[in-house]
Design an enzyme around this catalytic site. Structure first.
Site, PDB file in Angstrom:
ATOM      1  N   GLY A  35       8.958   2.301 -14.304  1.00 46.27           N
ATOM      2  CA  GLY A  35       9.145   1.185 -13.316  1.00 46.27           C
ATOM      3  C   GLY A  35       7.773   0.645 -12.994  1.00 46.27           C
ATOM      4  O   GLY A  35       6.611   1.173 -13.353  1.00 46.27           O
ATOM      5  N   PHE A  39       1.707  -2.758  -6.532  1.00 45.71           N
ATOM      6  CA  PHE A  39       0.351  -2.398  -7.081  1.00 45.71           C
ATOM      7  C   PHE A  39       0.382  -1.051  -7.866  1.00 45.71           C
ATOM      8  O   PHE A  39      -0.436  -0.328  -7.986  1.00 45.71           O
ATOM      9  CB  PHE A  39      -0.922  -2.563  -6.134  1.00 45.71           C
ATOM     10  CG  PHE A  39      -1.144  -3.685  -5.559  1.00 45.71           C
ATOM     11  CD1 PHE A  39      -2.307  -4.311  -6.227  1.00 45.71           C
ATOM     12  CD2 PHE A  39      -0.506  -4.098  -4.367  1.00 45.71           C
ATOM     13  CE1 PHE A  39      -2.639  -5.517  -5.629  1.00 45.71           C
ATOM     14  CE2 PHE A  39      -1.029  -5.493  -4.023  1.00 45.71           C
ATOM     15  CZ  PHE A  39      -2.099  -6.155  -4.637  1.00 45.71           C
ATOM     16  N   ASP A 187      11.953   0.550   5.110  1.00 45.34           N
ATOM     17  CA  ASP A 187      12.312  -0.262   3.757  1.00 45.34           C
ATOM     18  C   ASP A 187      13.404   0.167   3.078  1.00 45.34           C
ATOM     19  O   ASP A 187      13.516   0.495   1.895  1.00 45.34           O
ATOM     20  CB  ASP A 187      10.942  -0.279   2.836  1.00 45.34           C
ATOM     21  CG  ASP A 187      10.933  -1.816   2.127  1.00 45.34           C
ATOM     22  OD1 ASP A 187      11.885  -2.389   2.309  1.00 45.34           O
ATOM     23  OD2 ASP A 187      10.286  -1.467   0.960  1.00 45.34           O
TER      24      ASP A 187
HETATM   25  N1  ATP Z   1      10.875   9.487  -9.208  1.00 47.98           N
HETATM   26  C1  ATP Z   1      11.312   8.588  -9.983  1.00 47.98           C
HETATM   27  N2  ATP Z   1      12.201   8.811 -10.877  1.00 47.98           N
HETATM   28  C2  ATP Z   1      12.564   7.714 -11.684  1.00 47.98           C
HETATM   29  N3  ATP Z   1      12.181   6.398 -11.492  1.00 47.98           N
HETATM   30  C3  ATP Z   1      11.330   6.070 -10.670  1.00 47.98           C
HETATM   31  C4  ATP Z   1      10.978   7.203  -9.573  1.00 47.98           C
HETATM   32  N4  ATP Z   1      10.106   6.555  -8.815  1.00 47.98           N
HETATM   33  C5  ATP Z   1       9.852   5.375  -9.051  1.00 47.98           C
HETATM   34  N5  ATP Z   1      10.765   4.831  -9.960  1.00 47.98           N
HETATM   35  C6  ATP Z   1      11.011   3.626 -10.573  1.00 47.98           C
HETATM   36  O1  ATP Z   1       9.621   2.938 -10.379  1.00 47.98           O
HETATM   37  C7  ATP Z   1      10.071   1.740  -9.748  1.00 47.98           C
HETATM   38  C8  ATP Z   1       8.914   1.457  -8.841  1.00 47.98           C
HETATM   39  O2  ATP Z   1       8.836   2.538  -7.669  1.00 47.98           O
HETATM   40  P1  ATP Z   1       8.417   2.467  -6.136  1.00 47.98           P
HETATM   41  O3  ATP Z   1       9.353   1.700  -5.661  1.00 47.98           O
HETATM   42  O4  ATP Z   1       8.005   3.787  -5.840  1.00 47.98           O
HETATM   43  O5  ATP Z   1       6.880   1.548  -6.380  1.00 47.98           O
HETATM   44  P2  ATP Z   1       6.415   0.522  -5.197  1.00 47.98           P
HETATM   45  O6  ATP Z   1       5.209   0.031  -5.689  1.00 47.98           O
HETATM   46  O7  ATP Z   1       6.340   1.286  -4.122  1.00 47.98           O
HETATM   47  O8  ATP Z   1       7.539  -0.697  -5.205  1.00 47.98           O
HETATM   48  P3  ATP Z   1       7.739  -1.708  -4.133  1.00 47.98           P
HETATM   49  O9  ATP Z   1       6.540  -2.658  -4.496  1.00 47.98           O
HETATM   50  O10 ATP Z   1       9.198  -2.204  -4.834  1.00 47.98           O
HETATM   51  O11 ATP Z   1       7.738  -1.111  -2.960  1.00 47.98           O
HETATM   52  C9  ATP Z   1      11.309   1.892  -9.057  1.00 47.98           C
HETATM   53  O12 ATP Z   1      11.984   1.041  -8.606  1.00 47.98           O
HETATM   54  C10 ATP Z   1      11.902   3.074 -10.018  1.00 47.98           C
HETATM   55  O13 ATP Z   1      12.481   2.063 -10.711  1.00 47.98           O
END
Ligand code: ATP
Length: 346
Positions: A35, A39, A187
């Site tokens: 995913g 950033f 969030d």
């Molecule tokens: N532990 C995990 N297991 C499987 N997939 C994951 C895991 N952590 C994150 N992902 C995948 O990666 C994507 C992005 O992760 P995350 O939401 O932590 O990133 P972020 O940069 O904080 O995103 P946002 O900008 O939406 O807040 C998630 O939507 C999910 O699809």
């Protein structure tokens, strides 16, 4: 190869080499991307065990987390790589690491290990950084992914699964809200809930992404404090799930963890119908999301499907109380969801 950033005890070595990533004393091979966030990139990785060693299994993480129920049997993990381009982003990642390490609960995604490295000097001749955060992996995707697939197939969760998924989110959130001091996640939304399907059991639900979590309670005593809060939440709390008091904060206001209860109500609605109750505005030209939220203009799907009992709709409405002072808290919510579970689960 990265250069080790040192300065605080929390920082460790992470070295990129030959497609593998070292996080402290453990080595991981990148399998594929899972995913992407603002950033950040999230990868499926597999721990590379030392060969020709009699104690190669279990790996280093198993030694470190002997009792953890979150460790995988086959050495697979999720590795989040965060690109950091300025001091503000560096501080945000440090805060995400600090807050993620506070909690320990089966429905909250634990941070297993982390590293921050300095990479190359940027134009201002200070260092760019990359952060590596290691988590348990949940390959069935987020609640958002699941809802999209189910909607495309005209499927929906059973009443029992809706309640069981929601109950697990409440359990994780209760851990944060009852922490000393209480924390707000800030969030809560389907994109931040990981789902794992299980045989003969309701899906496992795990709340993740503590990048916006902060101590929950604060007194707002001036116009400038109210505007600061609004600015912070506009960057950290997803708009369709954001509580009314964070859109239009009064100069004298008491904010507490019940901002999360609003988001939880929107999330329950999303588990049932696949989107926030206010997301419809985003699809309509000229509609104001803020107005829909502040005026609690909930759009309920017409028609008999999905066939959820009216008690579930009333439950959502109870959480979407625009006046935070009379909104229920997480303990009230859990008492109520348990009653609904005993009534509607079979
Ligand atoms: N532990 C995990 N297991 C499987 N997939 C994951 C895991 N952590 C994150 N992902 C995948 O990666 C994507 C992005 O992760 P995350 O939401 O932590 O990133 P972020 O940069 O904080 O995103 P946002 O900008 O939406 O807040 C998630 O939507 C999910 O699809």
């Amino acid at each position: 190869m990265g250069c080790t950033f040192s300065g605080l005890n929390a920082f460790y070595d992470a070295v990129n080499s030959g497609g593998d990533v070292w996080i402290n004393e453990n080595r991981f091979r990148i399998v594929r991307q899972l995913g992407e966030g603002g950033f950040a990139y999230v990868f499926l990785v597999k721990e590379v065990l030392a060969v020709s060693s009699s104690d190669a299994v279990p790996g280093g993480l198993h030694k470190k987390f002997k009792d953890s129920t979150h460790l995988s049997d086959d050495g697979s993990y999720a590795l989040k790589k965060v690109l950091i381009q300025n001091n503000e982003q560096l501080e945000l990642v440090k805060e995400e690491i600090r807050v993620s390490s506070l909690f320990s609960h089966p429905n909250l995604l634990p941070l297993l290990d982390h590293a921050i490295i300095a990479t190359k000097p940027n134009q201002e001749r200070s260092w760019n950084h990359e952060a590596y955060l290691l988590f348990p992996v949940h390959l069935d995707g987020t609640l958002l992914d699941n809802s999209k697939t189910m909607q495309a197939n005209k499927e929906f969760f059973s009443t029992s699964d809706v309640l069981q998924i929601f109950r697990q989110l409440c359990a994780g959130l209760k851990h944060m809200h009852n922490f000393d001091p209480p924390y707000a996640h800030n969030d809560i939304k389907p994109g931040n809930v990981l789902i794992t399907h299980r045989n003969d059991q309701p899906p496992l639900a795990i709340l993740m992404d503590f990048g916006s979590a902060r101590p929950a309670r604060r007194q707002i005593s001036s116009r400038s404090e109210a505007l600061q809060l609004q600015e912070w939440t506009s960057e950290h709390c997803s708009a369709p799930f954001r509580a009314p008091e964070l859109w239009d904060c009064e100069s004298h206001a008491y904010i507490d963890e019940r901002t999360d209860i609003w988001s939880l109500g929107c999330t329950l609605y999303s588990i049932m119908y696949g989107a926030s109750p206010f997301e419809y505005v985003l699809g309509e030209s000229g509609g104001s999301l803020q107005l829909a939220i502040v005026n609690v203009q909930i759009k309920w799907p017409a028609g008999p499907t999905p066939p959820y009992p009216d008690a579930l709709r009333q439950f959502v409405k109870w959480m979407l109380q625009p006046q935070a002072a009379v909104r229920p808290n997480i303990n009230d919510i859990i008492i109520h969801v348990d009653k609904l579970i005993s009534k509607f689960s079979y």
